[in-house]
Design an enzyme around this catalytic site. Structure first.
Site, short mmCIF file in Angstrom:
data_model
loop_
_atom_site.label_atom_id
_atom_site.label_comp_id
_atom_site.label_asym_id
_atom_site.label_seq_id
_atom_site.Cartn_x
_atom_site.Cartn_y
_atom_site.Cartn_z
N GLY A 81 0.84 -1.20 0.00
CA GLY A 81 0.00 0.00 0.00
C GLY A 81 0.87 1.23 0.00
N ASP A 198 -7.95 7.37 7.86
CA ASP A 198 -7.88 6.65 6.58
C ASP A 198 -8.77 5.40 6.61
OD1 ASP A 198 -7.11 6.22 4.01
OD2 ASP A 198 -5.11 5.48 4.47
N1 ATP Z 1 -2.37 -7.53 9.67
C1 ATP Z 1 -2.57 -7.98 8.43
N2 ATP Z 1 -2.95 -9.25 8.22
C2 ATP Z 1 -3.18 -9.71 6.97
N3 ATP Z 1 -3.07 -8.96 5.85
C3 ATP Z 1 -2.70 -7.69 6.00
C4 ATP Z 1 -2.43 -7.12 7.28
N4 ATP Z 1 -2.11 -5.82 7.11
C5 ATP Z 1 -2.17 -5.59 5.78
N5 ATP Z 1 -2.51 -6.70 5.11
C6 ATP Z 1 -2.69 -6.86 3.65
O1 ATP Z 1 -1.77 -6.02 2.98
C7 ATP Z 1 -2.47 -5.12 2.12
C8 ATP Z 1 -1.73 -3.81 2.10
O2 ATP Z 1 -1.90 -3.18 3.34
P1 ATP Z 1 -1.49 -1.68 3.60
O3 ATP Z 1 -2.11 -1.29 4.89
O4 ATP Z 1 -0.02 -1.53 3.47
O5 ATP Z 1 -2.09 -0.89 2.38
P2 ATP Z 1 -3.59 -0.50 2.04
O6 ATP Z 1 -4.39 -0.41 3.30
O7 ATP Z 1 -4.08 -1.44 0.98
O8 ATP Z 1 -3.41 0.91 1.40
P3 ATP Z 1 -2.88 2.24 2.12
O9 ATP Z 1 -1.46 2.05 2.38
O10 ATP Z 1 -3.18 3.30 1.15
O11 ATP Z 1 -3.67 2.39 3.41
C9 ATP Z 1 -3.89 -5.03 2.69
O12 ATP Z 1 -4.84 -4.69 1.73
C10 ATP Z 1 -4.09 -6.44 3.22
O13 ATP Z 1 -4.56 -7.26 2.20
#
Ligand code: ATP
Length: 350
Positions: A81, A198
């Protein structure tokens, strides 16, 4: 002369007592901190792994944890992300974590990093993803979270083939309640109160029982998102941002309520708020839904897969979503009120 000496002695004793008490307090605080943390220094990289003690941590060997963390590679990636890449860290068959590698942050932001994470680690709620620890080094930082086996709501609703799953109405309702509980806890029960900034479906993760857990709170203040990440604007994500944010640039609890309203619409329509089709047509999910409702064709916006479920429950949630999406922030309910209204729809099941 005698009086002056007595006064000097008195002042010296007071200063010594003050300094000694400060040292004792600092030592006690440090000991307390040590009891609640497991710290491993990595002499190789100059980094430091800090894990918050919890029942899950009891059986883990700190060096082994550090070794496995340092061995994470592309094959362990589960998502990425605006803040960086997320990896699956498998310790053994029964213990795993999600590790988020943060893009480089500035030295200024770095100073507040550990303090913010300590505060985030203190937050324990069944609808908030637990932060188990962190790794900080001169080159990068890692956040170590509870792994959510069912991924994100975003992937479940809009993901491609493997992740996509048809969520029935009871599952969607349960997810809405869980996310509302997590957010209401951040807004009303945490001291100081926390604004998420967010809220969106990719920040609502699902545990093994498909219970929703809110993730990524605090990150918007902790680190400035990657400038190349198109969906992110300052803090927050286009498609979920409250209209007043574009004027004031200030994140508020009522802004979170608006974003939560967008997530409710997402659950009801099955449509993705950040879908390019909306942008191409110069509209957004919220504008489109409101226009259709105004035309008295509200049923038309609902996800087809919800057709066979109780229409009164669905309409009730629809009504709550529209309240959250009031353009005027003061007219929106608080998260505590949203939660109460959602719970009243099916009071017997909760
Ligand atoms: N604790 C977790 N357990 C399982 N999967 C996770 C976890 N945290 C994140 N993910 C996976 O990783 C992906 C990317 O997460 P991340 O929070 O980095 O980005 P995002 O929420 O998609 O976007 P942004 O960074 O813009 O908030 C998520 O969509 C999810 O599928």
């Amino acid at each position: 002369m005698g009086n002056v000496r007595i006064l000097a002695l008195y002042i010296t004793i007071c200063v010594l007592a003050f300094v000694t008490s400060k040292i004792i307090i600092a030592v006690l605080c440090y000991r307390r901190w040590q009891r609640r943390h497991m710290v491993v220094q990595d002499s190789f990289s100059g980094g430091k792994l800090v894990m918050f003690r919890s029942p899950k941590m009891k059986s883990l060997k700190s060096n082994m944890l550090l070794k496995k963390t340092m061995k994470l590679s592309n094959k362990d990636i589960i998502g990425s992300g605006g803040y960086g890449t997320v990896y699956r860290l498998m310790i053994n068959d029964s213990t795993s974590f999600a590790v988020k590698r943060l893009n480089r942050i500035s030295a200024e932001q770095d100073r507040g990093f550990e303090r913010e994470l300590e505060a985030m680690g203190d937050i324990k709620h069944r609808n908030i993803v637990t932060l188990h620890g962190y790794y900080s080094s001169p080159h990068y930082n890692l956040l170590i979270y509870e792994l959510m086996p069912n991924g994100s709501l975003d992937a479940l609703l809009h993901g491609r083939s493997m992740n996509k799953m048809v969520l029935d109405w009871p599952s969607r309702y349960k997810i809405a309640i869980g996310a509302a509980r997590g957010l209401s806890y951040l807004h009303h029960d945490c001291i100081p109160h926390i604004i998420h900034r967010d809220i969106k479906s990719s920040n609502i993760l699902l545990d093994q029982n498909m219970e929703a857990q809110v993730s990524d709170f605090g990150l918007a203040t902790l680190i400035e998102p990657d400038k190349t990440h198109v969906s992110t604007l300052v803090a927050g994500t286009f498609g979920y941002l409250a209209p007043e944010y574009f004027d004031t640039g200030r994140a508020t609890a009522k802004g979170d309520v608006y974003s939560f309203g967008v997530v409710l619409l997402e659950l009801l329509t099955g449509k993705k708020p950040t879908d390019e089709a909306f942008i191409e047509e110069g509209t957004k999910l919220v504008t489109w839904v409101k226009a259709v409702v105004q035309d008295k064709r509200g049923a038309y916006v609902l996800d087809n897969s919800l057709e066979s479920f109780p229409v009164d429950e669905i309409n009730h949630v629809f009504g709550i979503a529209l309240m959250c999406l009031e353009p005027e922030p003061s007219k929106r309910p608080t998260m505590a009120e949203v939660l109460k209204m959602l719970e009243q729809i099916k009071p017997d099941e909760l």
